[in-house]
Design a protein around this motif. Structure first.
Motif, PDB file in Angstrom:
ATOM      1  N   TYR A 146      36.192  56.284   9.179  1.00  0.00           N
ATOM      2  CA  TYR A 146      36.912  57.094  10.174  1.00  0.00           C
ATOM      3  C   TYR A 146      38.420  56.929  10.022  1.00  0.00           C
ATOM      4  O   TYR A 146      39.168  57.915  10.112  1.00  0.00           O
ATOM      5  N   LEU A 147      38.874  55.700   9.785  1.00  0.00           N
ATOM      6  CA  LEU A 147      40.309  55.471   9.582  1.00  0.00           C
ATOM      7  C   LEU A 147      40.806  56.231   8.352  1.00  0.00           C
ATOM      8  O   LEU A 147      41.886  56.834   8.379  1.00  0.00           O
ATOM      9  N   ALA A 148      40.008  56.200   7.276  1.00  0.00           N
ATOM     10  CA  ALA A 148      40.384  56.939   6.066  1.00  0.00           C
ATOM     11  C   ALA A 148      40.383  58.439   6.337  1.00  0.00           C
ATOM     12  O   ALA A 148      41.266  59.168   5.852  1.00  0.00           O
ATOM     13  N   PHE A 149      39.417  58.896   7.123  1.00  0.00           N
ATOM     14  CA  PHE A 149      39.313  60.316   7.465  1.00  0.00           C
ATOM     15  C   PHE A 149      40.543  60.791   8.229  1.00  0.00           C
ATOM     16  O   PHE A 149      41.023  61.906   8.029  1.00  0.00           O
ATOM     17  N   ARG A 150      41.048  59.914   9.104  1.00  0.00           N
ATOM     18  CA  ARG A 150      42.234  60.254   9.903  1.00  0.00           C
ATOM     19  C   ARG A 150      43.544  59.941   9.187  1.00  0.00           C
ATOM     20  O   ARG A 150      44.624  60.219   9.721  1.00  0.00           O
ATOM     21  N   GLY A 151      43.446  59.363   7.988  1.00  0.00           N
ATOM     22  CA  GLY A 151      44.654  59.015   7.251  1.00  0.00           C
ATOM     23  C   GLY A 151      45.411  57.868   7.859  1.00  0.00           C
ATOM     24  O   GLY A 151      46.647  57.806   7.778  1.00  0.00           O
ATOM     25  N   LYS A 152      44.690  56.908   8.463  1.00  0.00           N
ATOM     26  CA  LYS A 152      45.318  55.780   9.145  1.00  0.00           C
ATOM     27  C   LYS A 152      45.372  54.517   8.299  1.00  0.00           C
ATOM     28  O   LYS A 152      45.731  53.459   8.790  1.00  0.00           O
ATOM     29  N   GLY A 153      45.012  54.619   7.026  1.00  0.00           N
ATOM     30  CA  GLY A 153      45.055  53.440   6.167  1.00  0.00           C
ATOM     31  C   GLY A 153      43.770  52.646   6.256  1.00  0.00           C
ATOM     32  O   GLY A 153      42.764  53.101   6.797  1.00  0.00           O
ATOM     33  N   LYS A 154      43.811  51.416   5.751  1.00  0.00           N
ATOM     34  CA  LYS A 154      42.612  50.584   5.676  1.00  0.00           C
ATOM     35  C   LYS A 154      42.313  49.831   6.972  1.00  0.00           C
ATOM     36  O   LYS A 154      41.180  49.401   7.183  1.00  0.00           O
ATOM     37  N   ASP A 155      43.304  49.668   7.835  1.00  0.00           N
ATOM     38  CA  ASP A 155      43.096  48.951   9.092  1.00  0.00           C
ATOM     39  C   ASP A 155      44.199  49.318  10.062  1.00  0.00           C
ATOM     40  O   ASP A 155      45.248  49.842   9.652  1.00  0.00           O
ATOM     41  N   ILE A 156      43.971  49.065  11.350  1.00  0.00           N
ATOM     42  CA  ILE A 156      44.978  49.330  12.378  1.00  0.00           C
ATOM     43  C   ILE A 156      45.004  48.157  13.348  1.00  0.00           C
ATOM     44  O   ILE A 156      44.010  47.440  13.493  1.00  0.00           O
ATOM     45  N   PRO A 157      46.139  47.940  14.024  1.00  0.00           N
ATOM     46  CA  PRO A 157      46.174  46.911  15.075  1.00  0.00           C
ATOM     47  C   PRO A 157      45.184  47.263  16.177  1.00  0.00           C
ATOM     48  O   PRO A 157      45.043  48.439  16.542  1.00  0.00           O
ATOM     49  N   VAL A 158      44.512  46.268  16.709  1.00  0.00           N
ATOM     50  CA  VAL A 158      43.520  46.540  17.742  1.00  0.00           C
ATOM     51  C   VAL A 158      44.175  47.127  18.989  1.00  0.00           C
ATOM     52  O   VAL A 158      43.521  47.848  19.762  1.00  0.00           O
ATOM     53  N   TYR A 172      33.357  62.036  15.324  1.00  0.00           N
ATOM     54  CA  TYR A 172      33.277  61.873  13.865  1.00  0.00           C
ATOM     55  C   TYR A 172      31.864  61.455  13.447  1.00  0.00           C
ATOM     56  O   TYR A 172      31.323  61.969  12.450  1.00  0.00           O
ATOM     57  N   LEU A 173      31.251  60.541  14.200  1.00  0.00           N
ATOM     58  CA  LEU A 173      29.905  60.080  13.866  1.00  0.00           C
ATOM     59  C   LEU A 173      28.904  61.228  13.902  1.00  0.00           C
ATOM     60  O   LEU A 173      28.021  61.331  13.031  1.00  0.00           O
ATOM     61  N   ARG A 174      29.059  62.110  14.889  1.00  0.00           N
ATOM     62  CA  ARG A 174      28.085  63.186  15.034  1.00  0.00           C
ATOM     63  C   ARG A 174      28.379  64.377  14.130  1.00  0.00           C
ATOM     64  O   ARG A 174      27.458  65.057  13.687  1.00  0.00           O
ATOM     65  N   SER A 175      29.649  64.624  13.840  1.00  0.00           N
ATOM     66  CA  SER A 175      30.005  65.784  13.025  1.00  0.00           C
ATOM     67  C   SER A 175      30.044  65.467  11.533  1.00  0.00           C
ATOM     68  O   SER A 175      29.398  66.141  10.722  1.00  0.00           O
ATOM     69  N   GLU A 176      30.784  64.419  11.151  1.00  0.00           N
ATOM     70  CA  GLU A 176      30.949  64.091   9.731  1.00  0.00           C
ATOM     71  C   GLU A 176      29.829  63.209   9.191  1.00  0.00           C
ATOM     72  O   GLU A 176      29.410  63.361   8.046  1.00  0.00           O
ATOM     73  N   LYS A 177      29.336  62.276  10.011  1.00  0.00           N
ATOM     74  CA  LYS A 177      28.269  61.371   9.577  1.00  0.00           C
ATOM     75  C   LYS A 177      26.880  61.901   9.911  1.00  0.00           C
ATOM     76  O   LYS A 177      25.876  61.307   9.506  1.00  0.00           O
ATOM     77  N   ASP A 178      26.832  62.998  10.670  1.00  0.00           N
ATOM     78  CA  ASP A 178      25.571  63.656  11.022  1.00  0.00           C
ATOM     79  C   ASP A 178      24.621  62.705  11.752  1.00  0.00           C
ATOM     80  O   ASP A 178      23.409  62.727  11.538  1.00  0.00           O
ATOM     81  N   CYS A 179      25.179  61.853  12.620  1.00  0.00           N
ATOM     82  CA  CYS A 179      24.348  60.939  13.412  1.00  0.00           C
ATOM     83  C   CYS A 179      23.767  61.683  14.617  1.00  0.00           C
ATOM     84  O   CYS A 179      24.429  62.541  15.206  1.00  0.00           O
ATOM     85  N   ALA A 180      22.543  61.355  14.960  1.00  0.00           N
ATOM     86  CA  ALA A 180      21.957  61.889  16.188  1.00  0.00           C
ATOM     87  C   ALA A 180      22.729  61.333  17.381  1.00  0.00           C
ATOM     88  O   ALA A 180      23.434  60.316  17.271  1.00  0.00           O
ATOM     89  N   HIS A 181      22.595  61.985  18.529  1.00  0.00           N
ATOM     90  CA  HIS A 181      23.374  61.596  19.713  1.00  0.00           C
ATOM     91  C   HIS A 181      23.185  60.124  20.057  1.00  0.00           C
ATOM     92  O   HIS A 181      24.158  59.379  20.216  1.00  0.00           O
TER      93      HIS A 181
END
Length: 409
Positions: A146-158, A172-181
């Motif tokens: 998800y971070l790579a998808f958003r162009g946020k680099g490899k990690d972000i401050p919590v 993102y999980l439901r649209s790009e990863k095709d996860c069920a609800h």
């Protein structure tokens, strides 16, 4: 508009300084609040200009001091600008601490996540299972993606995780990863635990999940009917591995044990009660709750069938159970051979026990829950299915009662 930040240099005499010199200090003022620190540099008070806040004259000492102070000033403004760019809290103390190298440690999201997973890995079998660890590893990988998808680099401050980040990750999980609800919700709950760890350790001041509320959709769980169970039990297999997996699957269907619990089942877990009947009494690997199950004829026959298997005679367990991955793979072949159109998995056996084998036969749900090792009746109700055939039988009883009432009129 007046600037919010001002930087001033001034001499401050200490007990150890000579009468003609003093140590230069830096005073940072931001929104009216101050923070000071020593530059550790002395200056002759005769060459210091209090109005301009720098050394007067063109001597080498004066030029050296002024260059030194301008370097400090430029660095402090650079710190201020960085805090603005990163949208972080700004104060005179924060600017001073960052400049002096005393910046508070910045905790990174994926580092915290990895530390959690490493600790969980060391506790496998001591409160956690491999399956739980796999889900947390998968959740961490999804966040990396998800971070790579958003162009946020490899990690972000919590501290950068906010409500928008959470809802974005859910989408993102439901649209790009095709996860069920419900699958997406489970990953969000795993993620929530990591954020709660950060909040408990005061690495973040606010809990971004405070306004988040998950929702679960009820799903229809598949199970085998009596006819499908009979078809599978009576099927002859030419391939030994399919016969073995079929037998283990049927054992689970008629005991309600989860795959992991069957795999670890030992002879000590099979006891004889005062009536001489065999029972399975074992603690579930997942919850450590006790399952008490009367041993029916079919599962007892399966135990006897494999009693002389090398795996059993060597004391490794009462059944030669394959891995869950291989079992699920072979169950697909078994379904094809038996003409079963359902998605056979090892866990479907547990649903079958709860519905076809017990509840549909009139076994009280409280008894089913005890056999399944559930601590709450609500958990048992997830598995409970009232089959059409039982509804039909109940309605036939009602119809007979109505006939009796009509005959009394």
């Amino acid at each position: 508009m007046a600037t919010l930040l001002s930087i001033l240099f001034f001499p401050k005499k200490g007990r150890s300084t000579s009468s003609g010199s003093a140590v230069l200090y830096t005073r940072i003022t931001y929104k009216g609040k101050r923070a000071e620190f020593s530059t550790s540099r002395k200056i002759d008070l005769q060459v210091w200009n209090s109005k301009s806040g720098k050394a007067r004259g063109t001597s080498e000492e004066a030029r050296s001091v002024n260059r030194f102070l301008e370097t400090i000033r430029a660095s402090l403004y650079e710190v201020h600008d960085r805090l603005l760019r990163e949208d972080r809290p700004i104060s005179a103390t924060a600017i001073k601490d960052i400049y002096l190298g005393k910046e508070e440690k910045q905790y990174m999201l994926l580092e915290i996540f990895q530390d959690h997973n490493d600790q969980m890995k060391s506790l496998i079998g001591k409160g956690f299972t491999k399956g739980t660890l796999q889900r947390y590893n998968a959740c961490k990988q999804h966040i990396e993606d998800y971070l790579a998808f958003r162009g946020k680099g490899k990690d972000i401050p919590v501290v950068d995780v906010d409500h928008k980040f959470i809802t974005g990750f859910d989408h993102y999980l439901r649209s790009e990863k095709d996860c069920a609800h419900n699958t997406a919700q489970k990953y969000i709950v795993n993620f929530k635990k990591i954020i709660r760890i950060a909040h408990a350790n005061q690495w973040i001041q606010k809990d971004p999940f405070f306004h988040w509320k998950g929702s679960w959709k009820s799903s229809e769980r598949e199970f085998l009917t009596d006819l499908e169970l009979q078809e599978m039990a009576e099927k002859d297999f030419d391939i030994p591995r399919l016969e073995l997996v079929r037998d283990i699957f049927l054992f689970c269907c008629y005991t309600g044990l989860a795959f992991a619990d069957v795999k670890k089942l030992s002879s000590e877990d099979i006891v004889i009660n005062i009536s001489g009947k065999k029972w399975i009494k074992t603690k579930r690997q997942k919850t450590k709750s006790l399952s008490s199950i009367p041993l029916l004829e079919l599962p007892e026959a399966i135990l006897q069938k494999y009693a002389d298997h090398p795996h059993v005679t060597s004391g490794k367990g009462v059944l030669p159970v394959l891995t869950n991955q291989k079992s699920n793979s072979y169950l697909k072949e078994i379904a094809d051979v038996c003409g079963i159109k359902k998605n056979l998995t090892t866990h479907l056996a547990r649903h079958t026990f709860a519905t076809t084998v017990t509840l549909s036969k009139g076994v009280p749900i409280e008894s089913v829950g005890k056999m399944l090792g559930h601590r709450s009746l609500k958990t048992t109700q997830i598995y409970a299915k009232v089959l059409d055939e039982k509804v039909g039988r109940d309605m036939e009883i009602l119809q007979q009662q109505n006939k009796v009432v009509e005959g009394m009129k």
